[in-house]
Write a protein that holds these residues in place. Structure first.
Motif, PDB file in Angstrom:
ATOM      1  N   TYR A 164       0.861  -0.868  -0.011  1.00 13.31           N
ATOM      2  CA  TYR A 164       0.187   0.091   0.093  1.00 13.31           C
ATOM      3  C   TYR A 164       0.889   1.167   0.085  1.00 13.31           C
ATOM      4  O   TYR A 164       1.851   1.311   0.862  1.00 13.31           O
ATOM      5  N   ARG A 165       0.608   2.112  -0.949  1.00 10.95           N
ATOM      6  CA  ARG A 165       1.434   3.202  -1.054  1.00 10.95           C
ATOM      7  C   ARG A 165       0.599   4.540  -0.356  1.00 10.95           C
ATOM      8  O   ARG A 165      -0.431   4.382  -1.289  1.00 10.95           O
ATOM      9  N   PRO A 166       1.003   5.702   0.091  1.00 15.10           N
ATOM     10  CA  PRO A 166       0.146   6.714   0.280  1.00 15.10           C
ATOM     11  C   PRO A 166       0.069   7.536  -0.943  1.00 15.10           C
ATOM     12  O   PRO A 166       0.928   7.924  -1.725  1.00 15.10           O
ATOM     13  N   MET A 167      -1.406   7.619  -1.273  1.00 16.99           N
ATOM     14  CA  MET A 167      -1.556   8.393  -2.416  1.00 16.99           C
ATOM     15  C   MET A 167      -2.688   9.752  -2.088  1.00 16.99           C
ATOM     16  O   MET A 167      -3.404   9.667  -1.306  1.00 16.99           O
ATOM     17  N   ALA A 168      -2.407  10.508  -2.999  1.00 17.18           N
ATOM     18  CA  ALA A 168      -3.541  11.708  -2.993  1.00 17.18           C
ATOM     19  C   ALA A 168      -3.343  12.467  -4.320  1.00 17.18           C
ATOM     20  O   ALA A 168      -2.593  12.146  -5.333  1.00 17.18           O
ATOM     21  N   THR A 169      -4.570  13.403  -4.682  1.00 22.30           N
ATOM     22  CA  THR A 169      -4.413  14.300  -5.937  1.00 22.30           C
ATOM     23  C   THR A 169      -3.638  15.150  -5.689  1.00 22.30           C
ATOM     24  O   THR A 169      -3.124  15.738  -4.594  1.00 22.30           O
ATOM     25  N   PRO A 170      -2.981  15.516  -7.071  1.00 21.46           N
ATOM     26  CA  PRO A 170      -2.191  16.730  -6.920  1.00 21.46           C
ATOM     27  C   PRO A 170      -2.520  18.064  -6.280  1.00 21.46           C
ATOM     28  O   PRO A 170      -1.552  18.622  -5.470  1.00 21.46           O
ATOM     29  N   GLY A 171      -3.867  18.294  -6.512  1.00 27.07           N
ATOM     30  CA  GLY A 171      -4.271  19.601  -5.695  1.00 27.07           C
ATOM     31  C   GLY A 171      -4.065  19.205  -4.282  1.00 27.07           C
ATOM     32  O   GLY A 171      -4.027  20.322  -3.720  1.00 27.07           O
ATOM     33  N   PHE A 172      -4.441  18.124  -3.821  1.00 22.19           N
ATOM     34  CA  PHE A 172      -4.426  17.809  -2.301  1.00 22.19           C
ATOM     35  C   PHE A 172      -2.982  17.969  -1.860  1.00 22.19           C
ATOM     36  O   PHE A 172      -2.790  18.643  -0.847  1.00 22.19           O
ATOM     37  N   VAL A 173      -2.166  17.803  -2.477  1.00 21.36           N
ATOM     38  CA  VAL A 173      -0.793  17.596  -2.239  1.00 21.36           C
ATOM     39  C   VAL A 173      -0.175  19.098  -2.215  1.00 21.36           C
ATOM     40  O   VAL A 173       0.375  19.595  -1.116  1.00 21.36           O
ATOM     41  N   GLU A 174      -0.792  19.794  -3.047  1.00 18.18           N
ATOM     42  CA  GLU A 174      -0.490  21.220  -3.226  1.00 18.18           C
ATOM     43  C   GLU A 174      -1.023  22.168  -2.025  1.00 18.18           C
ATOM     44  O   GLU A 174      -0.196  23.046  -1.479  1.00 18.18           O
ATOM     45  N   ARG A 175      -2.150  21.603  -1.580  1.00 21.21           N
ATOM     46  CA  ARG A 175      -2.802  22.302  -0.436  1.00 21.21           C
ATOM     47  C   ARG A 175      -2.399  21.915   0.904  1.00 21.21           C
ATOM     48  O   ARG A 175      -2.138  22.924   1.479  1.00 21.21           O
ATOM     49  N   TRP A 176      -2.186  20.808   1.103  1.00 22.03           N
ATOM     50  CA  TRP A 176      -1.807  20.319   2.516  1.00 22.03           C
ATOM     51  C   TRP A 176      -0.309  20.020   2.625  1.00 22.03           C
ATOM     52  O   TRP A 176       0.028  20.143   3.733  1.00 22.03           O
ATOM     53  N   PHE A 177       0.358  19.974   1.433  1.00 25.32           N
ATOM     54  CA  PHE A 177       1.800  19.291   1.821  1.00 25.32           C
ATOM     55  C   PHE A 177       2.557  20.359   0.957  1.00 25.32           C
ATOM     56  O   PHE A 177       3.642  19.631   0.162  1.00 25.32           O
ATOM     57  N   ALA A 178       2.515  21.707   0.853  1.00 21.94           N
ATOM     58  CA  ALA A 178       3.312  22.676   0.039  1.00 21.94           C
ATOM     59  C   ALA A 178       4.855  22.625   0.544  1.00 21.94           C
ATOM     60  O   ALA A 178       5.621  22.748  -0.448  1.00 21.94           O
ATOM     61  N   ASP A 179       4.962  22.426   1.623  1.00 23.13           N
ATOM     62  CA  ASP A 179       6.284  22.484   2.294  1.00 23.13           C
ATOM     63  C   ASP A 179       6.952  21.054   2.570  1.00 23.13           C
ATOM     64  O   ASP A 179       7.736  21.033   3.163  1.00 23.13           O
ATOM     65  N   GLY A 180       6.316  20.023   1.870  1.00 24.56           N
ATOM     66  CA  GLY A 180       6.693  18.650   2.003  1.00 24.56           C
ATOM     67  C   GLY A 180       5.973  17.935   3.024  1.00 24.56           C
ATOM     68  O   GLY A 180       4.993  18.452   3.960  1.00 24.56           O
ATOM     69  N   ALA A 237      -4.658   8.535   1.546  1.00 25.38           N
ATOM     70  CA  ALA A 237      -4.907   7.173   1.933  1.00 25.38           C
ATOM     71  C   ALA A 237      -3.765   6.256   1.211  1.00 25.38           C
ATOM     72  O   ALA A 237      -3.325   6.504   0.304  1.00 25.38           O
ATOM     73  N   VAL A 238      -3.645   5.167   1.924  1.00 22.78           N
ATOM     74  CA  VAL A 238      -2.814   4.140   1.396  1.00 22.78           C
ATOM     75  C   VAL A 238      -3.517   3.204   0.441  1.00 22.78           C
ATOM     76  O   VAL A 238      -4.363   2.823   0.899  1.00 22.78           O
TER      77      VAL A 238
END
Length: 294
Positions: A164-180, A237-238
């Motif tokens: 299982y790999r942790p996955m998300a949408t590009p937009g979700f990553v940009e919003r919540w994980f902008a700093d990594g 989610a993974v």
């Protein structure tokens, strides 16, 4: 031991009450009660909890498993004696199996479809860490489980690993994980969880941060809808590759934390009692696992 007593035990557990068991067996509730009492006297222990619904006790699990095994043998004998040349007159044998929602939604159903018309399936869905409990209780004949230690009266074989790999949408990553992917971000970013027994996301968080985090979560207790919730951007989610590969190729999902993953080792546990139907199912599951698991 009277076989009718074992049949009554299985019916009381399956139907959830003495009255319902009596209706299923075309007997009176009194007759069913007498058979259960006689079996309990023979065993010297209480085998059924008189609750709503009724439930098997710990000592009763062995007797329930015996009842299932005898029923399976009887049905197999009926198949062998009633089949005509093309198999159309075969009364299907029902094989109850416990498995996780992920396994059911990805690789197991296509495997079961190859078994043939002589077998019907009664699938019980639970977390892979809990499916062995259904096998132990005599509810199912086999289970796909993360438990490698054989349940009493069963044999166990390794199928492989689901990654299982942790996955998300590009937009979700940009919003919540902008700093990594930081501890602070993981603590507040919403995640998608199957149900209260799903600990896969928690395992990733614990491994990644060595802390117990409590981020907001969406509960989505259906495997296909679970993956869709991630694709829609509700949370991260993974996911197994069967659910993430296509949206990842389309650019709808990206790896949230490349190189990080959660591995779950799966095992096939089944009764040591061998029947043609159960062995055919085991062979189909084994072949599919070789193609889909690591």
């Amino acid at each position: 031991m009277d076989l009718s007593q074992l049949t009554a035990l299985a019916a009381v557990v399956d139907e959830g009450s003495f009255d319902a068991a009596a209706a299923a067996l075309h007997l009176t509730p009194s007759a069913v009660s007498q058979r259960i009492k006689a079996l309990e006297q023979s065993a010297g222990q209480v085998l059924v909890r008189r609750t709503r619904p009724t439930a098997v006790t710990g000592p009763g699990e062995a007797y329930l498993r015996l009842a299932r095994q005898i029923d399976a043998l009887v049905r197999e004998a009926a198949v062998e004696t009633r089949a005509d040349g093309d198999g159309r007159d075969v009364t299907p044998v029902t094989v109850p199996i416990a498995l996780s929602a992920d396994s059911m939604a990805t690789w197991v159903l296509p495997a079961l479809a190859t078994v043939g018309p002589g077998v019907c399936f009664d699938l019980h869905r639970d977390d892979q860490s809990r499916t062995a409990d259904l096998l132990r209780a005599g509810t199912v004949m086999a289970a796909i489980t993360s438990v490698d230690e054989p349940v009493q009266g069963c044999r166990s074989e390794r199928l492989g690993v689901t990654r299982y790999r942790p996955m998300a949408t590009p937009g979700f990553v940009e919003r919540w994980f902008a700093d990594g992917v930081t501890v602070d971000a993981l603590a507040v970013a919403p995640m998608v969880v199957f149900d209260r027994n799903d600990d896969l996301q928690e395992r990733y968080l614990q491994r990644r941060t060595s802390r117990r985090l409590t981020p907001p979560r969406h509960y989505v207790p259906a495997s296909a809808d679970f993956a869709e919730a991630v694709v829609l951007g509700l949370g991260w989610a993974v996911l197994p590759h069967e659910q993430s590969d296509e949206p990842e190729r389309r650019g709808g999902l990206v790896e949230l934390d490349p190189g990080q993953h959660v591995d779950v080792e799966l095992h096939w546990q089944q009764w040591t009692l061998q029947t043609p139907a159960l062995e055919a199912v085991a062979a189909a599951v084994r072949a599919a696992a070789a193609d889909h698991l690591l």
